[in-house]
Design a protein around this motif. Structure first.
Motif: not given
Length: 385
Positions: A366-377
């Motif tokens: 869950e934390e990783a998915a949030t980080a992926v969203e932030s990183a890509v944006l």
């Protein structure tokens, strides 16, 4: 840090360290020596060989310990091809898929460059799958060996190895599979798979780097790559790495015993992670087969980004992953695996692979998915709303 690069390597398990420690300290003998220290080492090596054979469902004499999956792949592809052609000069072809690991691909290219072999390549579909029909069509008279990896290390697609091996057997062609990523996640009993040779690597399973195994049927002749003292029944000379063999056997046995309890849980976590990334990241593309894939790999392309830039941003946010195969690290060329799936080169360069070990948790993903969203944006020059 959340470690999501288990397809590259895994931490050494404590049980493995404890099992191998005696052979790095007091029990340091050479297994070829005829005294008590040597006999202790030889007994440990024999025990490790029997343990690996037990998991694979073969005879101990069909197990060759190597320095890793790369050497095992080289020994299988080169060793089978050269031995068969020495007996029958018309056997001068090698068959592999368009998404093989470099250890297999480069072995075939060596045979072509130095020994004049012809390479036949089986295409994959857009999910990375080798269909039985495509394999049968590519299988030519004069094929010395066929090598199709069990599960892809970049996109996770799992091949129908048993079907492919059966087709090869109809033509009398030895079939090798690189099972380095599959071990611990998928069934690896060689009789059920119908393969003639199979490669494994210890450090994908919780053993140290530098330990590997090649299963090869006893009737299958191999031209050795390493000549010398005739260890490993003449298939791989050199004083054996006893501690490494014990470590690999221990790790493989543990992973095999835990498989029934871990695979379903990790598949559920993987699928939830995939859904969250696809839902939260505009334009995100899952690569590989949507269902017929390793429990441990979720791979994406993020068009409009640079994969390397996304990786750097993810590391800043506490998530460690990769842009694809660790064996191609540092290359800015698009992944040949992704382009073989029909993904345009400019999109393939946006790839990011997330790979898990069996200890992964829902909270971490869950934390990783949030980080992926932030990183890509962030890489796209946006910010989360």
């Amino acid at each position: 840090m959340i470690f999501l690069d288990a397809a590259a390597t895994t931490p050494v398990r404590r049980e493995v360290l404890e099992a191998m420690w005696p052979y790095l300290s007091g029990e340091f003998g050479n297994p070829s020596s005829h005294h008590s220290l040597g006999e202790a080492a030889a007994n440990a090596l024999a025990g490790a060989r029997a343990a690996v054979a037990g998991v694979l469902g073969c005879r101990p004499g069909e197990i060759t310990f190597t320095s890793g999956g790369t050497e095992a792949d080289n020994l299988a592809v080169k060793g089978i091809a050269l031995s068969r052609r020495a007996k029958d000069p018309s056997l001068d072809r090698v068959l592999l898929s368009s998404i093989e690991h470099p250890a297999v691909e480069e072995s075939a290219l060596y045979l072509q460059r130095v020994h004049g072999f012809t390479i036949d390549v089986v295409p994959v579909d857009h999910t990375g799958l080798v269909t039985p029909e495509a394999f049968r069509a590519a299988l030519q008279p004069g094929t010395a060996v066929a090598s199709i990896m069990y599960a892809n290390n970049e996109v996770g697609t799992v091949q129908p190895v048993a079907e492919l091996a059966a087709i090869a057997a109809e033509s009398g062609v030895p079939f090798h599979t690189d099972a380095v990523q599959a071990a611990g996640w998928l069934p690896v009993r060689v009789q059920d798979l119908g393969v003639d040779a199979l490669s494994l690597s210890g450090h994908k399973l919780g053993a140290p780097k530098g330990s590997g195994v090649l299963f090869a049927k006893s009737r299958l002749r191999l031209e050795p790559l390493v000549h010398g003292g005739g260890q490993e029944r003449g298939r791989r000379s050199g004083t054996e790495n006893v501690a490494g063999a014990v470590a690999l056997a221990t790790a493989l046995t543990l992973a095999n015993g835990e498989q029934a309890d871990t695979v379903g849980r990790v598949v559920e976590l993987r699928d939830g992670f995939i859904r969250r990334v696809l839902d939260r990241v505009p334009g995100a593309m899952l690569t590989g087969h949507p269902e017929q894939r390793l429990p441990s790999i979720a791979s994406f392309c993020f068009p409009g980004t640079s994969g390397e830039s996304v990786l750097l941003e993810l590391e800043r946010l506490g998530v460690l992953c990769s842009s694809g195969s660790a064996c191609a690290a540092g290359s800015d060329a698009p992944s040949p695996v992704l382009t073989a799936l029909g993904i345009p080169a400019e999109v393939a360069q946006t790839a990011v692979r997330f790979s898990f070990n069996s200890a992964i948790t829902a909270a971490e993903l869950e934390e990783a998915a949030t980080a992926v969203e932030s990183a890509v944006l962030a890489v796209r020059g946006l910010s989360r709303s």
